[in-house]
Design a protein around this motif. Structure first.
Motif, PDB file in Angstrom:
ATOM      1  N   UNK A 183       0.844  -1.195   0.000  1.00 42.36           N
ATOM      2  CA  UNK A 183       0.000   0.000   0.000  1.00 42.36           C
ATOM      3  C   UNK A 183       0.882   1.248   0.000  1.00 42.36           C
ATOM      4  N   UNK A 184       0.574   2.177  -0.900  1.00 37.36           N
ATOM      5  CA  UNK A 184       1.319   3.442  -0.931  1.00 37.36           C
ATOM      6  C   UNK A 184       0.960   4.267   0.307  1.00 37.36           C
ATOM      7  N   UNK A 185       1.936   4.981   0.817  1.00 37.35           N
ATOM      8  CA  UNK A 185       1.765   5.855   1.987  1.00 37.35           C
ATOM      9  C   UNK A 185       1.381   5.088   3.248  1.00 37.35           C
ATOM     10  N   UNK A 186       1.841   3.853   3.364  1.00 39.92           N
ATOM     11  CA  UNK A 186       1.491   3.021   4.519  1.00 39.92           C
ATOM     12  C   UNK A 186       1.850   3.698   5.840  1.00 39.92           C
ATOM     13  N   UNK A 187       2.975   4.395   5.878  1.00 41.79           N
ATOM     14  CA  UNK A 187       3.368   5.078   7.117  1.00 41.79           C
ATOM     15  C   UNK A 187       2.359   6.149   7.510  1.00 41.79           C
ATOM     16  N   UNK A 188       1.856   6.886   6.533  1.00 42.51           N
ATOM     17  CA  UNK A 188       0.853   7.916   6.812  1.00 42.51           C
ATOM     18  C   UNK A 188      -0.475   7.287   7.217  1.00 42.51           C
ATOM     19  N   UNK A 189      -0.876   6.225   6.533  1.00 43.69           N
ATOM     20  CA  UNK A 189      -2.093   5.519   6.896  1.00 43.69           C
ATOM     21  C   UNK A 189      -2.010   4.976   8.321  1.00 43.69           C
ATOM     22  N   UNK A 190      -0.881   4.370   8.663  1.00 42.15           N
ATOM     23  CA  UNK A 190      -0.695   3.807  10.005  1.00 42.15           C
ATOM     24  C   UNK A 190      -0.867   4.880  11.067  1.00 42.15           C
ATOM     25  N   UNK A 191      -0.230   6.021  10.858  1.00 42.05           N
ATOM     26  CA  UNK A 191      -0.327   7.133  11.814  1.00 42.05           C
ATOM     27  C   UNK A 191      -1.777   7.590  11.974  1.00 42.05           C
ATOM     28  N   UNK A 192      -2.461   7.785  10.857  1.00 43.60           N
ATOM     29  CA  UNK A 192      -3.848   8.258  10.892  1.00 43.60           C
ATOM     30  C   UNK A 192      -4.754   7.243  11.602  1.00 43.60           C
ATOM     31  N   UNK A 193      -4.611   5.967  11.275  1.00 47.96           N
ATOM     32  CA  UNK A 193      -5.452   4.957  11.910  1.00 47.96           C
ATOM     33  C   UNK A 193      -5.218   4.898  13.411  1.00 47.96           C
ATOM     34  N   UNK A 194      -3.968   4.986  13.830  1.00 46.10           N
ATOM     35  CA  UNK A 194      -3.670   4.996  15.269  1.00 46.10           C
ATOM     36  C   UNK A 194      -4.303   6.212  15.934  1.00 46.10           C
ATOM     37  N   UNK A 195      -4.227   7.359  15.281  1.00 47.46           N
ATOM     38  CA  UNK A 195      -4.802   8.574  15.853  1.00 47.46           C
ATOM     39  C   UNK A 195      -6.330   8.513  15.909  1.00 47.46           C
ATOM     40  N   UNK A 196      -6.948   7.824  14.983  1.00 47.71           N
ATOM     41  CA  UNK A 196      -8.410   7.722  14.949  1.00 47.71           C
ATOM     42  C   UNK A 196      -8.961   6.729  15.965  1.00 47.71           C
ATOM     43  N   UNK A 197      -8.114   5.852  16.497  1.00 48.25           N
ATOM     44  CA  UNK A 197      -8.578   4.765  17.365  1.00 48.25           C
ATOM     45  C   UNK A 197      -9.430   5.220  18.547  1.00 48.25           C
ATOM     46  N   UNK A 198      -9.167   6.375  19.127  1.00 58.54           N
ATOM     47  CA  UNK A 198      -9.905   6.804  20.322  1.00 58.54           C
ATOM     48  C   UNK A 198     -11.153   7.624  19.989  1.00 58.54           C
ATOM     49  N   UNK A 199     -11.419   7.838  18.708  1.00 60.46           N
ATOM     50  CA  UNK A 199     -12.513   8.714  18.301  1.00 60.46           C
ATOM     51  C   UNK A 199     -13.621   7.959  17.571  1.00 60.46           C
ATOM     52  N   UNK A 200     -14.797   8.542  17.578  1.00 54.35           N
ATOM     53  CA  UNK A 200     -15.863   8.157  16.658  1.00 54.35           C
ATOM     54  C   UNK A 200     -15.697   9.077  15.468  1.00 54.35           C
ATOM     55  N   UNK A 201     -15.865   8.583  14.246  1.00 49.11           N
ATOM     56  CA  UNK A 201     -15.601   9.459  13.106  1.00 49.11           C
ATOM     57  C   UNK A 201     -16.403   9.078  11.878  1.00 49.11           C
ATOM     58  N   UNK A 202     -16.636  10.091  11.050  1.00 45.37           N
ATOM     59  CA  UNK A 202     -17.222   9.899   9.738  1.00 45.37           C
ATOM     60  C   UNK A 202     -16.429  10.753   8.757  1.00 45.37           C
ATOM     61  N   UNK A 203     -16.354  10.291   7.527  1.00 44.57           N
ATOM     62  CA  UNK A 203     -15.687  11.021   6.447  1.00 44.57           C
ATOM     63  C   UNK A 203     -16.738  11.451   5.440  1.00 44.57           C
ATOM     64  N   UNK A 204     -16.600  12.656   4.928  1.00 38.87           N
ATOM     65  CA  UNK A 204     -17.551  13.163   3.951  1.00 38.87           C
ATOM     66  C   UNK A 204     -16.869  14.103   2.958  1.00 38.87           C
ATOM     67  N   UNK A 205     -17.474  14.218   1.787  1.00 36.80           N
ATOM     68  CA  UNK A 205     -16.999  15.187   0.801  1.00 36.80           C
ATOM     69  C   UNK A 205     -18.060  16.267   0.553  1.00 36.80           C
ATOM     70  N   UNK A 206     -18.989  16.399   1.493  1.00 40.88           N
ATOM     71  CA  UNK A 206     -20.038  17.410   1.371  1.00 40.88           C
ATOM     72  C   UNK A 206     -19.429  18.812   1.355  1.00 40.88           C
ATOM     73  N   UNK A 207     -20.053  19.729   0.617  1.00 38.98           N
ATOM     74  CA  UNK A 207     -19.605  21.133   0.678  1.00 38.98           C
ATOM     75  C   UNK A 207     -19.808  21.661   2.102  1.00 38.98           C
ATOM     76  N   UNK A 208     -19.010  22.640   2.481  1.00 39.04           N
ATOM     77  CA  UNK A 208     -19.115  23.200   3.829  1.00 39.04           C
ATOM     78  C   UNK A 208     -18.859  24.704   3.777  1.00 39.04           C
TER      79      UNK A 208
END
Length: 146
Positions: free
Chosen positions: A103-128
């Motif tokens: 997987x490309x950018x595995x180091x960045x993905x790993x960091x993000x997933x670890x940081x997300x572990x304690x949170x509830x989250x949703x991803x969206x591309x809605x305008x804001x």
């Protein structure tokens, strides 16, 4: 659990490596008022995914308690990887995709997933409400960087 929004915008679209920038806004609410932190960074030789993952990792690094996150990004790869649980599957597979490729950018993905572990989250591309302002800011910043 506190509600927090993360807004991410970047100047690179697609997989080609080039110079570009990202801007994130971290928005939380205190006493009914929105409080924001923002950061703009310019990178050489980056892709759209690298910009967005780096921005997300930096924004998440500024949060110091479990939150309910709503993450706004126009990076479709990140949205699909998170919504469809691809990223968690890559993690389980030792950072290899369904075809067995690294997987490309595995180091960045790993960091993000670890940081997300304690949170509830949703991803969206809605305008804001920040969409146009972020685009304008990145355009101004791009003019500085040529």
């Amino acid at each position: 659990m506190q509600d927090v929004n993360i807004y991410i915008a970047g100047t690179i679209h697609g997989p080609a490596k080039k110079a570009g920038g990202y801007l994130y806004i971290l928005e939380c609410f205190r006493g009914g008022q929105a409080v924001t932190l923002e950061k703009t960074v310019w990178m050489e030789n980056a892709t759209e995914n690298q910009l967005a993952l780096t921005a997300l990792g930096e924004a998440l690094g500024r949060i110091n308690c479990p939150c309910s996150l709503r993450i706004y990004t126009d990076c479709q790869h990140i949205i699909h990887a998170m919504r469809d649980s691809w990223a968690r599957q890559w993690q389980k597979n030792g950072w290899r995709n369904a075809k067995g490729k690294v997987v490309k950018n595995a180091d960045l993905w790993q960091k993000v997933l670890e940081q997300l572990d304690t949170h509830l989250y949703t991803f969206t591309d809605e305008p804001h409400t920040y969409s146009q302002w972020m685009k304008d800011e990145l355009e101004r910043e791009g003019e500085k960087h040529g």
